[in-house]
Motif scaffolding. Sequence first.
Motif, PDB file in Angstrom:
ATOM      1  N   ILE A  10       1.022  -0.935  -0.137  1.00  0.00           N
ATOM      2  CA  ILE A  10       0.014  -0.048   0.041  1.00  0.00           C
ATOM      3  C   ILE A  10       1.007   1.448  -0.061  1.00  0.00           C
ATOM      4  O   ILE A  10       1.887   1.217   0.608  1.00  0.00           O
ATOM      5  CB  ILE A  10      -1.021  -0.055   1.170  1.00  0.00           C
ATOM      6  N   ALA A  12       0.620   4.082   1.397  1.00  0.00           N
ATOM      7  CA  ALA A  12       0.913   4.749   2.610  1.00  0.00           C
ATOM      8  C   ALA A  12       1.998   4.124   3.388  1.00  0.00           C
ATOM      9  O   ALA A  12       2.423   4.606   4.276  1.00  0.00           O
ATOM     10  CB  ALA A  12      -0.408   4.776   3.086  1.00  0.00           C
ATOM     11  N   ASP A  13       2.137   2.766   3.099  1.00  0.00           N
ATOM     12  CA  ASP A  13       2.944   1.870   3.847  1.00  0.00           C
ATOM     13  C   ASP A  13       4.552   2.107   3.417  1.00  0.00           C
ATOM     14  O   ASP A  13       5.469   1.422   3.929  1.00  0.00           O
ATOM     15  CB  ASP A  13       2.638   0.295   3.930  1.00  0.00           C
ATOM     16  N   LEU A  51      -3.938   9.776   8.078  1.00  0.00           N
ATOM     17  CA  LEU A  51      -4.278   8.451   7.431  1.00  0.00           C
ATOM     18  C   LEU A  51      -4.908   7.335   8.193  1.00  0.00           C
ATOM     19  O   LEU A  51      -5.224   6.599   7.644  1.00  0.00           O
ATOM     20  CB  LEU A  51      -3.169   8.310   6.361  1.00  0.00           C
ATOM     21  N   TYR A  52      -4.607   7.171   9.357  1.00  0.00           N
ATOM     22  CA  TYR A  52      -4.842   6.494  10.320  1.00  0.00           C
ATOM     23  C   TYR A  52      -6.170   5.905  10.046  1.00  0.00           C
ATOM     24  O   TYR A  52      -6.640   4.597  10.262  1.00  0.00           O
ATOM     25  CB  TYR A  52      -4.559   6.566  11.837  1.00  0.00           C
ATOM     26  N   LYS A  55      -7.208   4.210   6.995  1.00  0.00           N
ATOM     27  CA  LYS A  55      -6.362   2.750   6.758  1.00  0.00           C
ATOM     28  C   LYS A  55      -7.070   1.892   7.733  1.00  0.00           C
ATOM     29  O   LYS A  55      -7.386   0.675   7.300  1.00  0.00           O
ATOM     30  CB  LYS A  55      -4.995   2.796   7.437  1.00  0.00           C
ATOM     31  N   LYS A  56      -7.805   2.076   8.810  1.00  0.00           N
ATOM     32  CA  LYS A  56      -8.632   1.215   9.676  1.00  0.00           C
ATOM     33  C   LYS A  56      -9.864   0.667   8.947  1.00  0.00           C
ATOM     34  O   LYS A  56     -10.342  -0.209   9.045  1.00  0.00           O
ATOM     35  CB  LYS A  56      -9.048   1.827  11.067  1.00  0.00           C
ATOM     36  N   LEU A  58      -9.993   0.340   5.537  1.00  0.00           N
ATOM     37  CA  LEU A  58      -9.732  -0.501   4.523  1.00  0.00           C
ATOM     38  C   LEU A  58     -10.085  -2.195   4.548  1.00  0.00           C
ATOM     39  O   LEU A  58      -9.775  -2.459   5.685  1.00  0.00           O
ATOM     40  CB  LEU A  58      -8.204  -0.316   4.020  1.00  0.00           C
TER      41      LEU A  58
END
Length: 63
Positions: A10, A12-13, A51-52, A55-56, A58
């Motif tokens: 991803i 963002a990762d 973004l946290y 992301k949770k 997704l």
Amino acid sequence: MPFGKYKGTIIADLPVSYLEWMYRNGMPPGKLGMMLSTIHEIKINGMMSILYELKKRLPPQPR
């Protein structure tokens, strides 16, 4: 990420070191380049908390 060492990761990762390498060597054109540039700015400015929550929400991504 659609290619390279981090294919399937991803965006963002991605590690900051990789994003900085991409920044120095030229981001790819188009939507991917825009997304990479955006996450680079978010990470170098310490704004990952925005973004946290996203992301949770997704679904789990296959690796």
